[in-house]
Design a protein around this motif. Structure first.
Motif, PDB file in Angstrom:
ATOM      1  N   ASP A  67       0.836  -1.186   0.000  1.00 62.03           N
ATOM      2  CA  ASP A  67       0.000   0.000   0.000  1.00 62.03           C
ATOM      3  C   ASP A  67       0.879   1.247   0.000  1.00 62.03           C
ATOM      4  O   ASP A  67       1.886   1.289   0.713  1.00 62.03           O
ATOM      5  CB  ASP A  67      -0.884  -0.044   1.252  1.00 62.03           C
ATOM      6  CG  ASP A  67      -2.055   0.904   1.186  1.00 62.03           C
ATOM      7  OD1 ASP A  67      -2.324   1.453   0.114  1.00 62.03           O
ATOM      8  OD2 ASP A  67      -2.712   1.084   2.235  1.00 62.03           O
ATOM      9  N   GLY A  68       0.530   2.244  -0.780  1.00 62.92           N
ATOM     10  CA  GLY A  68       1.321   3.468  -0.882  1.00 62.92           C
ATOM     11  C   GLY A  68       1.505   4.189   0.440  1.00 62.92           C
ATOM     12  O   GLY A  68       2.509   4.862   0.657  1.00 62.92           O
TER      13      GLY A  68
ATOM     14  N   GLY B 264       8.950  -6.348 -13.630  1.00 63.91           N
ATOM     15  CA  GLY B 264       7.870  -5.706 -12.900  1.00 63.91           C
ATOM     16  C   GLY B 264       7.878  -4.200 -13.053  1.00 63.91           C
ATOM     17  O   GLY B 264       8.576  -3.635 -13.905  1.00 63.91           O
ATOM     18  N   ARG B 265       7.088  -3.562 -12.198  1.00 67.87           N
ATOM     19  CA  ARG B 265       7.006  -2.104 -12.164  1.00 67.87           C
ATOM     20  C   ARG B 265       7.273  -1.638 -10.744  1.00 67.87           C
ATOM     21  O   ARG B 265       6.840  -2.268  -9.784  1.00 67.87           O
ATOM     22  CB  ARG B 265       5.621  -1.638 -12.626  1.00 67.87           C
ATOM     23  CG  ARG B 265       5.390  -1.952 -14.108  1.00 67.87           C
ATOM     24  CD  ARG B 265       4.001  -1.535 -14.586  1.00 67.87           C
ATOM     25  NE  ARG B 265       3.815  -0.120 -14.429  1.00 67.87           N
ATOM     26  CZ  ARG B 265       2.695   0.435 -13.920  1.00 67.87           C
ATOM     27  NH1 ARG B 265       1.690  -0.293 -13.529  1.00 67.87           N
ATOM     28  NH2 ARG B 265       2.592   1.733 -13.805  1.00 67.87           N
ATOM     29  N   LEU B 266       7.987  -0.539 -10.631  1.00 69.73           N
ATOM     30  CA  LEU B 266       8.403  -0.001  -9.340  1.00 69.73           C
ATOM     31  C   LEU B 266       7.934   1.436  -9.214  1.00 69.73           C
ATOM     32  O   LEU B 266       8.097   2.231 -10.139  1.00 69.73           O
ATOM     33  CB  LEU B 266       9.940  -0.034  -9.233  1.00 69.73           C
ATOM     34  CG  LEU B 266      10.554   0.566  -7.976  1.00 69.73           C
ATOM     35  CD1 LEU B 266      10.382  -0.396  -6.795  1.00 69.73           C
ATOM     36  CD2 LEU B 266      12.033   0.863  -8.196  1.00 69.73           C
ATOM     37  N   GLU B 267       7.354   1.750  -8.062  1.00 72.65           N
ATOM     38  CA  GLU B 267       7.134   3.157  -7.731  1.00 72.65           C
ATOM     39  C   GLU B 267       8.288   3.574  -6.847  1.00 72.65           C
ATOM     40  O   GLU B 267       8.513   2.993  -5.781  1.00 72.65           O
ATOM     41  CB  GLU B 267       5.823   3.387  -6.988  1.00 72.65           C
ATOM     42  CG  GLU B 267       5.650   4.854  -6.610  1.00 72.65           C
ATOM     43  CD  GLU B 267       4.375   5.157  -5.837  1.00 72.65           C
ATOM     44  OE1 GLU B 267       4.319   6.228  -5.210  1.00 72.65           O
ATOM     45  OE2 GLU B 267       3.439   4.327  -5.862  1.00 72.65           O
ATOM     46  N   LEU B 268       9.050   4.556  -7.308  1.00 71.10           N
ATOM     47  CA  LEU B 268      10.145   5.147  -6.554  1.00 71.10           C
ATOM     48  C   LEU B 268       9.723   6.568  -6.226  1.00 71.10           C
ATOM     49  O   LEU B 268       9.476   7.362  -7.139  1.00 71.10           O
ATOM     50  CB  LEU B 268      11.436   5.146  -7.376  1.00 71.10           C
ATOM     51  CG  LEU B 268      12.608   5.957  -6.824  1.00 71.10           C
ATOM     52  CD1 LEU B 268      13.110   5.368  -5.509  1.00 71.10           C
ATOM     53  CD2 LEU B 268      13.735   6.039  -7.842  1.00 71.10           C
TER      54      LEU B 268
ATOM     55  N   ALA C 179      11.645   6.188  -1.227  1.00 69.35           N
ATOM     56  CA  ALA C 179      10.884   5.017  -0.804  1.00 69.35           C
ATOM     57  C   ALA C 179      10.470   4.250  -2.056  1.00 69.35           C
ATOM     58  O   ALA C 179      10.357   4.835  -3.137  1.00 69.35           O
ATOM     59  CB  ALA C 179       9.662   5.423  -0.001  1.00 69.35           C
ATOM     60  N   MET C 180      10.230   2.930  -1.895  1.00 67.42           N
ATOM     61  CA  MET C 180       9.907   2.098  -3.057  1.00 67.42           C
ATOM     62  C   MET C 180       8.808   1.096  -2.734  1.00 67.42           C
ATOM     63  O   MET C 180       8.655   0.683  -1.590  1.00 67.42           O
ATOM     64  CB  MET C 180      11.148   1.305  -3.488  1.00 67.42           C
ATOM     65  CG  MET C 180      12.301   2.163  -3.923  1.00 67.42           C
ATOM     66  SD  MET C 180      13.728   1.155  -4.366  1.00 67.42           S
ATOM     67  CE  MET C 180      14.709   1.324  -2.885  1.00 67.42           C
ATOM     68  N   ARG C 181       8.110   0.707  -3.808  1.00 61.53           N
ATOM     69  CA  ARG C 181       7.157  -0.392  -3.701  1.00 61.53           C
ATOM     70  C   ARG C 181       6.922  -0.989  -5.075  1.00 61.53           C
ATOM     71  O   ARG C 181       6.985  -0.299  -6.098  1.00 61.53           O
ATOM     72  CB  ARG C 181       5.839   0.056  -3.087  1.00 61.53           C
ATOM     73  CG  ARG C 181       5.019   0.957  -4.007  1.00 61.53           C
ATOM     74  CD  ARG C 181       3.697   1.320  -3.357  1.00 61.53           C
ATOM     75  NE  ARG C 181       2.965   2.261  -4.185  1.00 61.53           N
ATOM     76  CZ  ARG C 181       1.673   2.186  -4.412  1.00 61.53           C
ATOM     77  NH1 ARG C 181       0.951   1.223  -3.864  1.00 61.53           N
ATOM     78  NH2 ARG C 181       1.073   3.082  -5.161  1.00 61.53           N
ATOM     79  N   GLY C 182       6.675  -2.300  -5.107  1.00 62.62           N
ATOM     80  CA  GLY C 182       6.283  -2.960  -6.337  1.00 62.62           C
ATOM     81  C   GLY C 182       4.846  -2.587  -6.669  1.00 62.62           C
ATOM     82  O   GLY C 182       4.049  -2.275  -5.779  1.00 62.62           O
TER      83      GLY C 182
END
Length: 182
Positions: free
Chosen positions: A118-119, A138-142, A166-169
């Protein structure tokens, strides 16, 4: 947390062998005394950025600080698929050091897998140096200073590691990438 319990005494021993107090170490690293005590007592998760800063400041190899073993290879170090040294530095990421066998490294290359989440649960970190990320799968939110960047396989980004990040898949799957920290 078991890995932190193994690293913490090495942090204390290194600081004490140099002859620095907790305050002196904190001042040299630009962190609070409470931060140093939290890492040295293994009560706080120890970020790789902190370990890098300590290894550079104290002129000790990062592999030695994390594992207690000295790297020995000086001309080259081959790491086969699946052989990276697991660095359990964050409970939510899978880090594998790809340069752990090479003595006197000038950079720290990692293979990292970041799960989806979760963001609102993304945790920012910052540390000295610079980073280069190259996306594999995949895709990453940085998030850099709160601004989101979406990276896909083949994308890359180079940034100042002192920028809070910060990061998340994304898409309910892990994001895999090479992260080189200088």
């Amino acid at each position: 947390m078991d890995q932190y319990k193994e690293i913490a005494p090495r942090l204390i021993g290194l600081r004490e062998s140099i002859g620095w107090t907790v305050k002196e170490m904190a001042d040299l690293l630009g962190v609070s005394e409470q931060t140093v005590v939290g890492y040295e007592s293994a009560t706080n998760e120890i970020p790789v950025g902190y370990l890098l800063d300590v290894s550079r400041l104290c002129r000790v190899d990062l592999t030695t600080l994390i594992s207690g073993r000295e790297p020995h290879l000086k001309s080259h170090a081959l790491v086969r698929k699946g052989e990276g040294f697991a660095v359990d530095r964050r409970k939510d990421y899978d880090y594998k050091s790809l340069g752990y066998k090479f003595a006197g490294r000038q950079m720290e290359p990692f293979l990292i897998s970041v799960p989806p989440k979760d963001g609102e649960t993304m945790t920012e970190t910052s540390h000295r140096g610079q980073e280069f990320i190259y996306m594999l799968e995949g895709r990453l939110e940085l998030r850099l200073a709160g601004e989101p960047l979406i990276l896909e396989a083949g994308d890359s980004v180079y940034f100042d590691s002192e920028t809070p990040h910060a990061m998340r898949g994304l898409d309910n799957r892990d994001a895999k990438f090479i992260d080189v920290i200088l």
